[in-house]
Design a protein around this motif. Structure first.
Motif, PDB file in Angstrom:
ATOM      1  N   PHE A 144      21.432  14.502  27.879  1.00  0.00           N
ATOM      2  CA  PHE A 144      22.414  13.653  28.542  1.00  0.00           C
ATOM      3  C   PHE A 144      22.182  13.644  30.049  1.00  0.00           C
ATOM      4  O   PHE A 144      22.263  12.596  30.700  1.00  0.00           O
ATOM      5  N   LEU A 145      21.849  14.832  30.600  1.00  0.00           N
ATOM      6  CA  LEU A 145      21.584  14.917  32.040  1.00  0.00           C
ATOM      7  C   LEU A 145      20.385  14.039  32.406  1.00  0.00           C
ATOM      8  O   LEU A 145      20.415  13.303  33.416  1.00  0.00           O
ATOM      9  N   ALA A 146      19.324  14.110  31.578  1.00  0.00           N
ATOM     10  CA  ALA A 146      18.141  13.295  31.857  1.00  0.00           C
ATOM     11  C   ALA A 146      18.493  11.809  31.809  1.00  0.00           C
ATOM     12  O   ALA A 146      18.066  11.026  32.663  1.00  0.00           O
ATOM     13  N   LEU A 147      19.293  11.421  30.808  1.00  0.00           N
ATOM     14  CA  LEU A 147      19.661  10.005  30.679  1.00  0.00           C
ATOM     15  C   LEU A 147      20.518   9.560  31.859  1.00  0.00           C
ATOM     16  O   LEU A 147      20.299   8.486  32.441  1.00  0.00           O
ATOM     17  N   ARG A 167      10.216   4.787  27.251  1.00  0.00           N
ATOM     18  CA  ARG A 167      10.579   6.159  27.599  1.00  0.00           C
ATOM     19  C   ARG A 167      12.076   6.389  27.436  1.00  0.00           C
ATOM     20  O   ARG A 167      12.514   7.373  26.843  1.00  0.00           O
ATOM     21  N   LEU A 168      12.870   5.471  27.989  1.00  0.00           N
ATOM     22  CA  LEU A 168      14.320   5.642  27.949  1.00  0.00           C
ATOM     23  C   LEU A 168      14.803   5.678  26.507  1.00  0.00           C
ATOM     24  O   LEU A 168      15.612   6.522  26.124  1.00  0.00           O
ATOM     25  N   ILE A 212       8.346   8.698  16.789  1.00  0.00           N
ATOM     26  CA  ILE A 212       9.334   7.890  17.500  1.00  0.00           C
ATOM     27  C   ILE A 212       8.874   7.667  18.933  1.00  0.00           C
ATOM     28  O   ILE A 212       8.938   6.557  19.469  1.00  0.00           O
ATOM     29  N   HIS A 213       8.340   8.741  19.534  1.00  0.00           N
ATOM     30  CA  HIS A 213       7.871   8.656  20.915  1.00  0.00           C
ATOM     31  C   HIS A 213       6.789   7.596  21.055  1.00  0.00           C
ATOM     32  O   HIS A 213       6.858   6.707  21.892  1.00  0.00           O
ATOM     33  N   LEU A 222       8.342   0.063  31.541  1.00  0.00           N
ATOM     34  CA  LEU A 222       8.638  -0.095  32.958  1.00  0.00           C
ATOM     35  C   LEU A 222       8.609   1.261  33.641  1.00  0.00           C
ATOM     36  O   LEU A 222       8.307   1.382  34.827  1.00  0.00           O
ATOM     37  N   HIS A 223       8.904   2.288  32.833  1.00  0.00           N
ATOM     38  CA  HIS A 223       8.916   3.653  33.340  1.00  0.00           C
ATOM     39  C   HIS A 223       7.503   4.027  33.770  1.00  0.00           C
ATOM     40  O   HIS A 223       6.543   3.658  33.120  1.00  0.00           O
ATOM     41  N   GLN A 224       7.388   4.782  34.861  1.00  0.00           N
ATOM     42  CA  GLN A 224       6.048   5.178  35.264  1.00  0.00           C
ATOM     43  C   GLN A 224       5.475   6.164  34.268  1.00  0.00           C
ATOM     44  O   GLN A 224       6.198   6.907  33.604  1.00  0.00           O
ATOM     45  N   GLY A 225       4.138   6.159  34.168  1.00  0.00           N
ATOM     46  CA  GLY A 225       3.482   7.033  33.210  1.00  0.00           C
ATOM     47  C   GLY A 225       3.474   8.460  33.707  1.00  0.00           C
ATOM     48  O   GLY A 225       4.081   8.792  34.728  1.00  0.00           O
TER      49      GLY A 225
END
Lengths: 282, 220
Positions: A144-147, A167-168, A212-213, A222-225
């Motif tokens: 949850f903190l990461a999200l 990623r999200l 899943i990943h 859109l997330h950086q690699g």
């Protein structure tokens, strides 16, 4: 009458028995688990499988990890807030020091959950089951903190609180897996059945997690690699890399400390239940 | 009980008891009808989401059929008898899932292209939707069986099954939806389709292990 299994007894040869911390009935173990315990002693890392030894170890290890986490976090935050602004992201780059270690830790917590579930399922070890039960809410909290921090970072950087990006979404699915694990554990009344059923679910999730990943990475991201653990070395300057690594260690130590505290609480709870049962029978 | 007879029993129970596939098809039609009411009936907007909507609704419809898989047999003791049978419980679980697939997933798969075209998808998509619904239905049933077996004996088992199973439905939904969307826009669709088939195959291979372990746990 034989001493209850949770009592710290010694065998005739002076070695501590491979007993679980609670009577087999209260821990939900079938009485034939003695055989599994013998196997456990032979195969599993045996040092912490004895609850007495675990309680003695965690009594000083949990505060030690906690202090380590506080110290590392203080150093990491100091370095992080004195680091120069990023030429592209400005001040918001500092969110990285909170966000990226949380994302690492929530994955790490799931591997701990899966490993503890495997040990609990195969060796029917009560302490491994307690460890699995204790890891799930922590993992969910770190997820949850990461999200949440990622969402706060995404607003200034991408202009949106949330995007349906690979990623999200994979972290969100990890969060859902934690929720499913806790829901299943809470929904079964029999503690032994709940432990085994949720261990099976944790292992199914462990197998599915990489798939899943990948499946969500299959979308354009859109997330950086990956920019730290990649071929050719980290792609960021040392003024950002150092605080990030310190914070990662701090998060890991904090997870370790909280995990140990929660396992201790679970062991105490089971001992209390065992004592109540003994009182009721007397 | 030979496995062929078990398959016939499972398929006929899933087909005949309580309305059979008609209930699932009814749910499917109802959910697909809600969609244009919710997002508006403009043809362009509907056509863009039609294949994906048909696919997601299919996942939900197969989710709702899962309570028939183990629950009744668990309550009336048939599962105990199956546990005593000479065939391994893993194989029994696989056959039960196969029967469920024949009786509900296959009719749903036939309905999927109809729903998609009714919502405005191009009709050239229909064969691909049918085939991927048949294959994806295998993944849905074999993964859903894990959730159904795990929540045996739990309070609010149906809701719990959904919470357990929905994260596991993510890959087939992405692969199948991605393959159909790629085919619709003329992009290479085979990779997504192959991944869907691979995921279904691994679900068929590994799912029964988890199902059998969960059933043994529930019966212990």
């Amino acid at each position: 009458m034989a001493a209850p299994a949770w009592a710290p007894t010694r065998r005739a040869d002076g070695r501590r028995p491979a007993a679980c911390g609670v009577p087999p009935q209260a821990a939900g173990l079938p009485l034939s688990a003695a055989k599994a315990n013998a196997l456990n002693m032979a195969l599993a890392p045996t040092f912490l499988t004895n609850p007495d030894r675990f309680m003695a170890f965690s009594r000083w290890a949990a505060p030690l990890f906690g202090m380590l986490a506080v110290g590392l976090a203080a150093a990491g935050l100091w370095l992080g807030f004195t680091a120069p602004e990023d030429y592209q992201q400005g001040d918001t780059v500092r969110i990285m020091f909170i966000h990226v270690p949380a994302a690492w830790t929530c994955m790490f917590a799931y591997f701990c959950l899966g490993g503890a579930s495997l040990l609990g399922l195969v060796f029917r070890h009560a302490l491994a089951d307690a460890a699995a039960a204790a890891a799930a809410p922590l993992g969910a909290a770190f997820t949850f903190l990461a999200l949440a921090t990622g969402s706060l970072w995404g607003r200034p950087m991408w202009g949106a609180w949330w995007v349906w990006d690979g990623r999200l979404t994979s972290v969100l699915v990890l969060f859902l897996l934690y929720i499913a694990y806790m829901a299943l554990r809470g929904a079964l009344d029999d503690e032994a059945k709940a432990a085994r059923a949720s261990a099976i679910l944790a292992l199914v999730g462990l197998v599915n997690l990489p798939i899943i990943h990948w499946s969500v990475e299959w979308w354009n991201s859109l997330h950086q690699g990956a920019s730290v653990f990649r071929a050719g070395g980290p792609a960021m300057g040392p003024e950002f890399l150092w605080p990030l690594l310190l914070m990662a260690l701090a998060y890991t130590a904090a997870f370790g400390a909280l995990w140990l505290v929660r396992i201790r609480g679970e062991v105490w709870r089971r001992r209390a239940v065992a004592l109540q049962l003994r009182e009721a029978r007397a | 009980m030979s496995l062929a007879r078990l398959l016939r029993r499972e398929a006929s129970l899933a087909w005949g008891r309580g309305g059979g596939p008609l209930v699932a098809l009814g749910f499917y039609a109802g959910a697909a009808t809600l969609l244009p009411l919710a997002i508006g009936p403009e043809a362009g907007r509907l056509a863009a989401v039609a294949p994906g909507a048909a696919w997601v609704t299919l996942a939900l419809a197969s989710l709702l059929c899962l309570d028939r898989l183990f629950e009744r047999d668990f309550e009336d003791g048939a599962l105990d008898l199956l546990l005593l049978s000479p065939a391994p419980l893993e194989l029994v679980c696989a056959v039960k899932c196969l029967g469920q697939w024949l009786a509900t997933a296959a009719p749903l798969a036939v309905a999927a292209p109809v729903a998609a075209v009714a919502l405005g998808a191009e009709s050239r998509l229909a064969p691909l939707i049918l085939v991927s619904a048949l294959i994806g239905g295998l993944a849905f049933v074999f993964l859903g069986g894990i959730g159904a077996a795990l929540s045996l004996g739990a309070r609010r088992g149906g809701l719990l099954t959904a919470v357990i199973v929905l994260p596991l439905y993510v890959p087939p939904v992405i692969f199948g939806g991605g393959a159909i969307a790629a085919f619709a826009s003329g992009l290479p669709w085979l990779p997504g389709f192959a991944l869907l088939a691979a995921y279904a195959a691994s679900a068929v291979a590994l799912g029964p292990l988890a199902m059998a372990a969960a059933c043994r746990n529930a019966l212990s």
